[in-house]
Structure formats: structure tokens, C-alpha cells
Write a protein that holds these residues in place. Structure first.
Motif, PDB file in Angstrom:
ATOM      1  N   SER A   1      55.732 -11.550 -28.386  1.00  0.00           N
ATOM      2  CA  SER A   1      54.302 -11.823 -28.653  1.00  0.00           C
ATOM      3  C   SER A   1      53.419 -11.054 -27.667  1.00  0.00           C
ATOM      4  O   SER A   1      53.840 -10.728 -26.550  1.00  0.00           O
ATOM      5  CB  SER A   1      53.945 -13.315 -28.582  1.00  0.00           C
ATOM      6  OG  SER A   1      53.806 -13.744 -27.245  1.00  0.00           O
ATOM      7  N   SER A   2      52.177 -10.812 -28.109  1.00  0.00           N
ATOM      8  CA  SER A   2      51.243 -10.164 -27.187  1.00  0.00           C
ATOM      9  C   SER A   2      50.807 -11.157 -26.116  1.00  0.00           C
ATOM     10  O   SER A   2      50.446 -10.768 -25.011  1.00  0.00           O
ATOM     11  CB  SER A   2      50.047  -9.566 -27.931  1.00  0.00           C
ATOM     12  OG  SER A   2      49.263 -10.563 -28.518  1.00  0.00           O
ATOM     13  N   SER A   3      50.873 -12.451 -26.426  1.00  0.00           N
ATOM     14  CA  SER A   3      50.571 -13.463 -25.390  1.00  0.00           C
ATOM     15  C   SER A   3      51.532 -13.302 -24.214  1.00  0.00           C
ATOM     16  O   SER A   3      51.136 -13.380 -23.045  1.00  0.00           O
ATOM     17  CB  SER A   3      50.734 -14.882 -25.954  1.00  0.00           C
ATOM     18  OG  SER A   3      49.846 -15.100 -27.015  1.00  0.00           O
TER      19      SER A   3
ATOM     20  N   SER B   1      39.271  -7.528 -24.857  1.00  0.00           N
ATOM     21  CA  SER B   1      39.853  -7.552 -26.196  1.00  0.00           C
ATOM     22  C   SER B   1      38.914  -6.727 -27.073  1.00  0.00           C
ATOM     23  O   SER B   1      37.723  -7.012 -27.161  1.00  0.00           O
ATOM     24  CB  SER B   1      39.948  -9.023 -26.625  1.00  0.00           C
ATOM     25  OG  SER B   1      39.818  -9.162 -28.008  1.00  0.00           O
TER      26      SER B   1
ATOM     27  N   ASN C   1      37.741 -11.065 -29.495  1.00  0.00           N
ATOM     28  CA  ASN C   1      37.896 -12.418 -30.014  1.00  0.00           C
ATOM     29  C   ASN C   1      37.194 -13.333 -29.005  1.00  0.00           C
ATOM     30  O   ASN C   1      37.513 -13.238 -27.827  1.00  0.00           O
ATOM     31  CB  ASN C   1      39.394 -12.756 -30.091  1.00  0.00           C
ATOM     32  CG  ASN C   1      39.657 -14.164 -30.564  1.00  0.00           C
ATOM     33  OD1 ASN C   1      38.742 -14.894 -30.904  1.00  0.00           O
ATOM     34  ND2 ASN C   1      40.926 -14.547 -30.553  1.00  0.00           N
TER      35      ASN C   1
ATOM     36  N   TYR D   1      43.660  -6.636 -33.052  1.00  0.00           N
ATOM     37  CA  TYR D   1      43.098  -6.432 -34.399  1.00  0.00           C
ATOM     38  C   TYR D   1      42.951  -4.955 -34.733  1.00  0.00           C
ATOM     39  O   TYR D   1      42.135  -4.588 -35.582  1.00  0.00           O
ATOM     40  CB  TYR D   1      41.752  -7.185 -34.503  1.00  0.00           C
ATOM     41  CG  TYR D   1      41.933  -8.646 -34.206  1.00  0.00           C
ATOM     42  CD1 TYR D   1      42.371  -9.517 -35.195  1.00  0.00           C
ATOM     43  CD2 TYR D   1      41.735  -9.148 -32.913  1.00  0.00           C
ATOM     44  CE1 TYR D   1      42.603 -10.860 -34.911  1.00  0.00           C
ATOM     45  CE2 TYR D   1      41.960 -10.488 -32.627  1.00  0.00           C
ATOM     46  CZ  TYR D   1      42.392 -11.330 -33.626  1.00  0.00           C
ATOM     47  OH  TYR D   1      42.624 -12.656 -33.347  1.00  0.00           O
TER      48      TYR D   1
ATOM     49  N   THR E   1      49.906  -6.597 -31.370  1.00  0.00           N
ATOM     50  CA  THR E   1      50.731  -7.690 -31.901  1.00  0.00           C
ATOM     51  C   THR E   1      51.130  -7.467 -33.359  1.00  0.00           C
ATOM     52  O   THR E   1      50.438  -6.736 -34.084  1.00  0.00           O
ATOM     53  CB  THR E   1      49.966  -9.028 -31.772  1.00  0.00           C
ATOM     54  OG1 THR E   1      50.784 -10.086 -32.253  1.00  0.00           O
ATOM     55  CG2 THR E   1      48.656  -9.033 -32.566  1.00  0.00           C
TER      56      THR E   1
END
Ligand SMILES: Cc1ncc(COP(=O)(O)O)c(C=O)c1O
Length: 325
Positions: free
Chosen positions: A57-59, A127, A131, A160, A183
Motif C-alpha cells: 500500500s502507499s500508506s 498530495s 486529498n 490519483y 497506489t
């Protein structure tokens, strides 16, 4: 409609590839799968393989970047409003993020303020698109250069990217203090697979990879992401259908007198004549979840992920009902 997931199921090739590798789940990793995936991903990113690192995940990529910053003694900074996850991940790693407000109403970068805060002992996270505001924070390389020259490290989150089509990923070849994170959760419809990646100069990337556990991206998740990469045509269809639905919803919102920011994502940031919290509560009672905010700057906004046409219409009807009361 509160998590910015894709309303479309993954490509059919995802299940083909996952089925192919299920029987290898007794192992920690499969060389051939890792090599094939990295090759495909580096083609997609248009950079050599040594510039691309895969994360669960990008998290998790962002969390590893926070660990790297801590080990280098870099203080974290970002803008506000921005991806709240980054602040939470920092807190989980026992650190905090200094926030510089965006210019209200249009939520643009305040470059004068950012320049004053800039320092080689700080890392800046942005970001882009942003977001929750959905707009681009910058779309020119001069701004990137401006930031790169003022901070020890610049982290650009392009979750995105497939919706905005603007990237600075290729610039990691020119700068050794730039990391781009992306992601598979959004345009590739794979939020549940938990696959993300970081793009950086090879030396920096090696340092970053040491901040996460070995074999942390599961074999089936890698197989799912490989299936999605094998079907870029499907991903492009998902993106264009999502944008079509987004623009339909945006126009309908305008017709009932509501404005949104210029979205380059799979969600809309909607300005309301009242508090977002009260609208979100009303919608939740009708089974529709959207994001609302306590924070003063954005208390009259909600963030709504683009869903199926049917769900978008239910949301619109319920929102209109609330506003007419
Ligand atoms: C800007 C941004 N970065 C990262 C993430 C997290 O994505 P992932 O599912 O890869 O952890 C999100 C999810 O909403 C996001 O909006």
C-alpha cells in the motif's frame, strides 16, 4: 462514498493471476512473480527498475518514508488541508507534522509561507492532486524545483495520478531528494489488495526499502497488481467512466446551486451553505457515508467519492432533500 474507492470491480485478469499464484502461498516470495511485476511496473512508470520499490500500500510506503525521515533527523511538514493519513502515520511513528495552511477558497499553495518554512532539515509532503480538496496543488516544474531547493526531502503523493495525468516521477532522475508515491487502490480498483509503490533515485530507494519488513507485500497481492497492469486498457476505461460520472454529478450539483473544486481525482469536494458534519449525519441516517470535517477551514465542505450512477443519484437526492428543509 467516503473512502475514495473505485466503484468498478478489478480487471478479469486479476482473478486469473491470483488463481495462478494461490498455490504458491506456502512460500514467502516467488522470484519469477517479483521480477515480472517489477518489469511491468517500471515500464508503466517509464523508469528503470532500480528507481521503483513496491510496498504493501502507499500508506505503508508513506510510513516507511516517515521512518526514513526520523532516521535522517528530518522534521516533517505538509500543507493543510491535506491527506490526514500522513499525519496519523506520523503520530503512529511517534512524531508530528508541521502544517502550513493552503490559501482558503481555492486551496492553493502559499509559496511565500512555504519558502519561509523551508529548510534542509525538513521534509515536505504534498498530495498532488490533493486529498481532500481534489485540485492540483501544482502543475509546473518550476514549483517542484522551488520546493526541491528549499527542503531536505520532497514527497509527492500521486495516488490519483491516473485521473490527473500530471506526474513528476521522471524528475527523480534529476533530484536525489524527491520521492513519488503511488497506489493500485484507486484507478486500478485494487484497494483491498494493498499494493503501492515509491519512485526515487536508487540510493534513496535502497535506504527507504530498509525501513520496511522483507516480503511484506503478499504473493496474491502482487499477482493481483500484475493482473491489473496486464490490462491497462481496462484501467483506462475505469478512469474515463469515473470522470464521466464525476462530471455528471458535478453538473447536477451546480444545478442545485452547489459549487465544487476543480477535481482531478475520483471524488468531489463540495462547498455547502451549512456545516458538513450536519449534512454527513443526515446522509448517514439514510445509508450514505461521506467525509465531513471538524476543522474550521473546511467545516462547510464534504468530500464525496464517485460511485455508481445509481449511488450518485441517491446521494444527490438526499442532499437536495436536506438543503430544501
Ligand atoms: C492522497 C492519498 N494517499 C494515500 C492514500 C492511501 O492509499 P493506499 O490504499 O495505497 O494505502 C490515499 C487513500 O485515500 C490518498 O488519498
Amino acid at each position: 462514498m467516503h473512502l475514495n474507492e473505485s466503484p468498478f470491480e478489478p480487471s478479469k485478469l486479476v482473478s486469473t493471476y491470483v488463481s495462478k499464484y494461490v498455490s504458491a502461498l506456502n512460500l514467502y516470495h516467488v522470484d519469477e512473480l517479483e521480477r515480472e511485476f517489477l518489469k511491468k511496473l517500471s515500464n508503466y512508470v517509464k523508469l528503470p527498475e532500480e528507481y521503483v520499490g513496491v510496498f504493501p500500500s502507499s500508506s505503508e510506503a508513506l510510513t516507511s518514508i516517515i521512518r526514513l525521515c526520523k532516521s535522517r533527523g528530518l522534521r516533517l511538514s505538509s500543507v493543510w488541508p491535506s491527506f490526514h493519513g500522513f499525519i496519523e502515520f506520523a503520530q503512529m511513528e511517534g512524531t508530528s507534522v508541521d502544517l502550513i495552511n493552503l490559501i482558503p477558497e481555492f486551496f492553493e499553495l502559499d509559496l511565500a509561507k512555504i519558502a519561509r518554512e523551508g529548510s534542509s532539515s525538513k521534509a515536505l509532503y504534498l498530495s498532488n492532486p490533493n486529498n481532500p480538496t481534489s485540485n492540483m496543488l501544482f502543475q509546473d516544474l518550476e514549483t517542484l524545483e522551488f520546493l526541491i531547493n528549499r527542503f531536505g526531502l520532497v514527497i509527492v503523493d500521486e495516488a490519483y495520478f491516473e485521473f490527473s495525468r500530471f506526474t513528476v516521477a521522471d524528475k527523480v532522475k534529476n533530484y536525489d531528494n524527491l520521492i513519488v508515491v503511488r497506489t493500485f487502490s484507486k484507478a486500478f480498483s485494487l484497494a483491498g489488495a494493498r499494493v503501492g509503490y515509491a519512485v526515487a533515485n536508487p540510493e534513496l530507494l535502497e535506504e527507504l526499502k530498509r525501513c520496511t519488513a522483507l516480503f511484506s507485500t503478499s504473493i496474491t497481492s502482487l499477482a493481483a497488481a500484475l493482473g491489473a497492469l496486464e490490462d491497462l486498457k481496462y484501467m483506462e476505461e475505469v478512469v474515463s467512466k469515473t470522470i464521466e460520472l464525476r462530471e455528471e454529478l458535478r453538473k447536477s450539483l451546480e444545478e442545485i446551486g452547489l459549487s465544487t473544486l476543480d477535481s482531478r481525482t475520483n471524488f468531489l469536494f463540495i462547498k455547502l451553505p451549512t456545516s458538513g458534519r450536519s449534512v454527513a449525519k443526515y446522509l448517514a441516517e439514510r445509508g450514505i457515508k461521506v467525509r465531513s470535517y471538524e476543522d474550521e477551514i473546511i467545516r462547510n465542505y464534504i468530500r464525496v467519492s464517485i460511485s455508481s450512477r445509481e449511488n450518485n443519484l441517491s446521494f444527490l437526492r438526499a442532499l437536495h432533500e436536506y438543503l430544501k428543509r
